[in-house]
Enzyme design. Structure first.
Site, PDB file in Angstrom:
ATOM      1  N   THR A  71       0.679  -1.256  -0.060  1.00  0.00           N
ATOM      2  CA  THR A  71       0.056   0.041  -0.131  1.00  0.00           C
ATOM      3  C   THR A  71       0.966   1.254  -0.203  1.00  0.00           C
ATOM      4  OG1 THR A  71      -1.668  -1.179   1.208  1.00  0.00           O
ATOM      5  CG2 THR A  71      -1.758   1.177   1.270  1.00  0.00           C
ATOM      6  N   LYS A  96      -6.916   1.911  -3.047  1.00  0.00           N
ATOM      7  CA  LYS A  96      -6.755   1.330  -1.802  1.00  0.00           C
ATOM      8  C   LYS A  96      -7.069   2.147  -0.714  1.00  0.00           C
ATOM      9  CE  LYS A  96      -4.881  -1.840   1.239  1.00  0.00           C
ATOM     10  NZ  LYS A  96      -5.610  -2.877   1.511  1.00  0.00           N
ATOM     11  N   CYS A 142      -3.061  -2.043   8.834  1.00  0.00           N
ATOM     12  CA  CYS A 142      -3.688  -1.274   7.701  1.00  0.00           C
ATOM     13  C   CYS A 142      -4.562   0.213   8.282  1.00  0.00           C
ATOM     14  CB  CYS A 142      -4.325  -1.950   6.834  1.00  0.00           C
ATOM     15  SG  CYS A 142      -3.388  -3.139   6.103  1.00  0.00           S
ATOM     16  N   LYS A 177      -2.547   3.291   9.967  1.00  0.00           N
ATOM     17  CA  LYS A 177      -1.390   3.736   9.094  1.00  0.00           C
ATOM     18  C   LYS A 177      -2.030   4.165   7.857  1.00  0.00           C
ATOM     19  CE  LYS A 177       0.544   0.065   6.423  1.00  0.00           C
ATOM     20  NZ  LYS A 177       0.130   0.426   5.003  1.00  0.00           N
TER      21      LYS A 177
HETATM   22  N1  LIG Z   1      -1.239  -7.199   6.373  1.00  0.00           N
HETATM   23  C1  LIG Z   1      -2.431  -7.011   5.854  1.00  0.00           C
HETATM   24  O1  LIG Z   1      -3.563  -7.317   6.102  1.00  0.00           O
HETATM   25  C2  LIG Z   1      -2.217  -6.236   4.332  1.00  0.00           C
HETATM   26  C3  LIG Z   1      -3.554  -6.265   3.569  1.00  0.00           C
HETATM   27  C4  LIG Z   1      -3.528  -5.593   2.504  1.00  0.00           C
HETATM   28  C5  LIG Z   1      -2.099  -4.739   2.044  1.00  0.00           C
HETATM   29  N2  LIG Z   1      -1.329  -4.772   3.078  1.00  0.00           N
HETATM   30  C6  LIG Z   1      -0.002  -3.640   2.788  1.00  0.00           C
HETATM   31  O2  LIG Z   1       0.949  -4.935   2.181  1.00  0.00           O
HETATM   32  C7  LIG Z   1       2.321  -4.483   2.610  1.00  0.00           C
HETATM   33  C8  LIG Z   1       3.060  -5.438   3.211  1.00  0.00           C
HETATM   34  O3  LIG Z   1       2.236  -5.817   4.391  1.00  0.00           O
HETATM   35  P1  LIG Z   1       2.534  -7.036   5.211  1.00  0.00           P
HETATM   36  O4  LIG Z   1       1.346  -6.970   6.723  1.00  0.00           O
HETATM   37  O5  LIG Z   1       2.571  -8.253   4.654  1.00  0.00           O
HETATM   38  O6  LIG Z   1       3.780  -6.716   6.082  1.00  0.00           O
HETATM   39  P2  LIG Z   1       4.955  -7.517   6.880  1.00  0.00           P
HETATM   40  O7  LIG Z   1       5.692  -6.770   7.918  1.00  0.00           O
HETATM   41  O8  LIG Z   1       3.989  -8.698   7.571  1.00  0.00           O
HETATM   42  O9  LIG Z   1       5.916  -8.087   5.882  1.00  0.00           O
HETATM   43  C9  LIG Z   1       6.986  -7.598   5.205  1.00  0.00           C
HETATM   44  C10 LIG Z   1       8.117  -8.372   5.020  1.00  0.00           C
HETATM   45  O10 LIG Z   1       8.857  -7.749   3.893  1.00  0.00           O
HETATM   46  C11 LIG Z   1      10.514  -8.091   4.341  1.00  0.00           C
HETATM   47  N3  LIG Z   1      11.296  -7.032   3.576  1.00  0.00           N
HETATM   48  C12 LIG Z   1      11.346  -5.701   3.842  1.00  0.00           C
HETATM   49  N4  LIG Z   1      12.151  -4.988   3.302  1.00  0.00           N
HETATM   50  C13 LIG Z   1      12.514  -5.959   2.217  1.00  0.00           C
HETATM   51  C14 LIG Z   1      13.456  -5.922   1.165  1.00  0.00           C
HETATM   52  N5  LIG Z   1      13.891  -4.604   0.885  1.00  0.00           N
HETATM   53  N6  LIG Z   1      13.464  -7.014   0.395  1.00  0.00           N
HETATM   54  C15 LIG Z   1      12.970  -8.160   0.762  1.00  0.00           C
HETATM   55  N7  LIG Z   1      12.164  -8.328   1.829  1.00  0.00           N
HETATM   56  C16 LIG Z   1      11.813  -7.111   2.697  1.00  0.00           C
HETATM   57  C17 LIG Z   1      10.386  -8.040   5.841  1.00  0.00           C
HETATM   58  O11 LIG Z   1      11.228  -8.625   6.547  1.00  0.00           O
HETATM   59  C18 LIG Z   1       9.093  -8.763   5.948  1.00  0.00           C
HETATM   60  O12 LIG Z   1       9.030 -10.120   6.082  1.00  0.00           O
HETATM   61  C19 LIG Z   1       2.163  -3.006   3.409  1.00  0.00           C
HETATM   62  O13 LIG Z   1       2.470  -1.903   2.328  1.00  0.00           O
HETATM   63  C20 LIG Z   1       0.580  -3.218   3.721  1.00  0.00           C
HETATM   64  O14 LIG Z   1      -0.012  -1.866   4.134  1.00  0.00           O
HETATM   65  C21 LIG Z   1      -1.243  -5.290   3.922  1.00  0.00           C
END
Ligand SMILES: NC(=O)c1ccc[n+]([C@@H]2O[C@H](COP(=O)([O-])OP(=O)(O)OC[C@H]3O[C@@H](n4cnc5c(N)ncnc54)[C@H](O)[C@@H]3O)[C@@H](O)[C@H]2O)c1
Length: 450
Positions: free
Chosen positions: A131, A216, A272, A275
């Site tokens: 996002t 989004k 989500c 933030k």
């Molecule tokens: N969690 C949700 O329900 C949800 C739903 C829709 C959208 N999102 C969006 O999706 C994105 C990810 O959310 P999430 O909850 O999966 O995050 P998360 O924190 O669970 O996972 C992020 C992962 O990315 C890895 N990472 C960070 N920098 C990296 C890099 N340079 N190279 C490789 N790996 C790297 C971290 O080690 C971690 O494992 C965010 O933008 C969030 O807003 C989340």
């Protein structure tokens, strides 16, 4: 197709696993090497229903791989999905540090892969699933271009924000309501259509990249607004002697309103809504627009997350205050069916209770490790693996997360275990009548106290 998913958190691991399920060969990259090790052992580092079994099956059938090395992952790949975190920066805006790192790593890996795959001469498709604020995809393109320099490596881009919900992530990904795609070219559009060929074509909504980025935030802001609105109604109900549950049932049957996201409670949390509301307000502000609604939605929520503490304080105001009291706390995750405690109301409450020198006996079916990680070992905070153990000797019981396991417990037993029969319910799990019959003093949200 050979696909790469960057970031193996809730979104990345679900994306990678589900895309592998449809027959693609998927490599998930994560910069956290210990996470990669855990994943390689077939272990999911968080709780998400059905993800673990599906991941193991894909690994066993050689369609799902894990690495910390971007160059190894991208070799021969047709598309890569950026799924890294975009947490709140201190000013409330989205912190794009991880997205920038991933973008530059992609470029350097593309440059390093000097042996092009003769089977695959198309430019790499870079998809931003994280996002990100409007304009961030353009930044990703710029960062990649900067690293590529004049190397002649080509790529195309798509914005594909993810709408999955923790707790039902696999179903949301495999059976989406819709798939939003902003594409910069016909090549990107075609590749995205092929990747999502498992879903009905009418569910693919194509648009320009800024609109996809904005969609989004608008969707999350709308849902957060509904929650804050109902919490506002609940607080008014309590003061005027109305019942927010009656209101909700009647409002839900209005076809113009619908029944989803109408539950009053102790505030929204998670990775989500908080933030994303703040980030949308931030980039709207940077574009010269002061969003009054978004400011109110956030402020109402911040206030609502304090409501359980205020109710508990009021209950003990004439009984020496909270100092030394034992509070049983049911539910640590920000919502049921996840182990995620990011911005969870329970964390705010525990902090306030410990500051007031109360003792907390907390239970959660899945989120104890995450809470320990978030709060550290704290004096006065005890974790239990059984909800009855949490209630043992408690001066009050507070319900923070509506896990199913709390719905039909033996309240006679709970009452006997507790020092006094007092429940503060942040999710309106129980009926007023049931609590009255069981002989509890019962405070809930937007309903008269029993
Ligand atoms: N969690 C949700 O329900 C949800 C739903 C829709 C959208 N999102 C969006 O999706 C994105 C990810 O959310 P999430 O909850 O999966 O995050 P998360 O924190 O669970 O996972 C992020 C992962 O990315 C890895 N990472 C960070 N920098 C990296 C890099 N340079 N190279 C490789 N790996 C790297 C971290 O080690 C971690 O494992 C965010 O933008 C969030 O807003 C989340």
């Amino acid at each position: 197709m050979k696909l790469v998913v960057i970031g193996s958190g809730y979104v990345g691991l679900t994306t990678g696993t589900c895309l592998a399920l449809f027959g693609n060969s998927v490599v998930c990259v994560d910069s956290d090497e210990s996470r990669v090790e855990t994943l390689r052992k077939g272990e999911v580092p968080f709780y998400e229903p059905s993800l673990s079994d599906m991941m193991k099956r894909n690994m066993a059938e050689n369609r799902l791989f894990f690495t910390a090395c971007m160059a190894e992952a991208l070799s021969g790949a047709e598309a890569c999905f950026i799924c890294v975190g975009t947490p709140s920066a201190t000013d409330g805006g989205a912190d794009l540090t991880y997205v920038e790192r991933a973008s530059r790593d992609i470029a350097n890996a593309l440059k390093a892969n000097t042996k092009p795959d003769p089977q695959n001469t198309e430019p790499m498709l870079v998809v931003v699933k994280s996002t990100v604020p409007v304009g961030a995809n353009a930044k990703v393109k710029k960062w990649i271009d900067e690293e590529l320099g004049g190397s002649g490596v080509e790529f195309v881009m798509a914005s594909n924000p993810e709408f999955l919900r923790e707790g039902s992530a696999v179903r949301d990904f495999t059976e989406p309501d819709r798939v939003v795609i902003g594409a910069d070219s016909e090549a990107a559009r075609e590749r995205m259509t092929a990747i999502y060929s498992y879903t009905e074509p009418e569910k693919l909504i194509f648009m320009d990249i800024p609109s996809a980025e904005m969609t989004k935030y608008a969707a999350n802001a709308m849902l957060a607004t509904r929650v804050s609105f109902m919490n506002e109604m609940a607080n008014i109900c309590e003061r005027v002697g109305a019942n927010v549950d009656s209101l909700r049932k009647a409002m839900a049957l209005d076809s113009r309103i619908g029944g989803k996201f109408l539950y009053a409670g102790c505030g929204y949390g998670g990775s989500c809504f908080p933030k994303d509301v703040r980030a949308l307000r931030d980039f709207a502000g940077a574009a010269g627009y002061d969003s009054l609604i978004l400011t109110a939605v956030d402020e109402v929520n911040v206030r609502q997350k304090k409501i359980l503490y205020e109710k508990l304080s009021a209950c003990f105001a004439e009984d020496g205050g909270l100092e030394g009291k034992v509070i049983a706390l049911w539910g640590l995750a920000f919502k049921p069916k996840t182990s995620d405690t990011r911005e969870a109301p329970a964390l705010t409450l525990i902090q306030s209770l410990l500051d007031a020198r109360a003792r907390v006996q907390a239970h959660d079916p899945r989120a104890i490790d995450e809470t320990r990680h978030a709060l550290g070992e704290r004096q006065g905070l005890l974790y239990t693996h059984d909800p009855y153990d949490a209630a043992n000797g408690a001066d009050a019981l507070v319900v923070v997360t509506e896990w199913d396991v709390y719905r039909q417990l033996d309240f006679e037993r709970v009452g006997k275990l507790m020092k006094s029969r007092l429940i503060v319910d942040g999710r309106n799990l129980y009926s007023l009548l049931e609590m009255k019959k069981a002989g509890f003093r019962y405070h809930s949200i937007g309903r008269t106290a029993v």
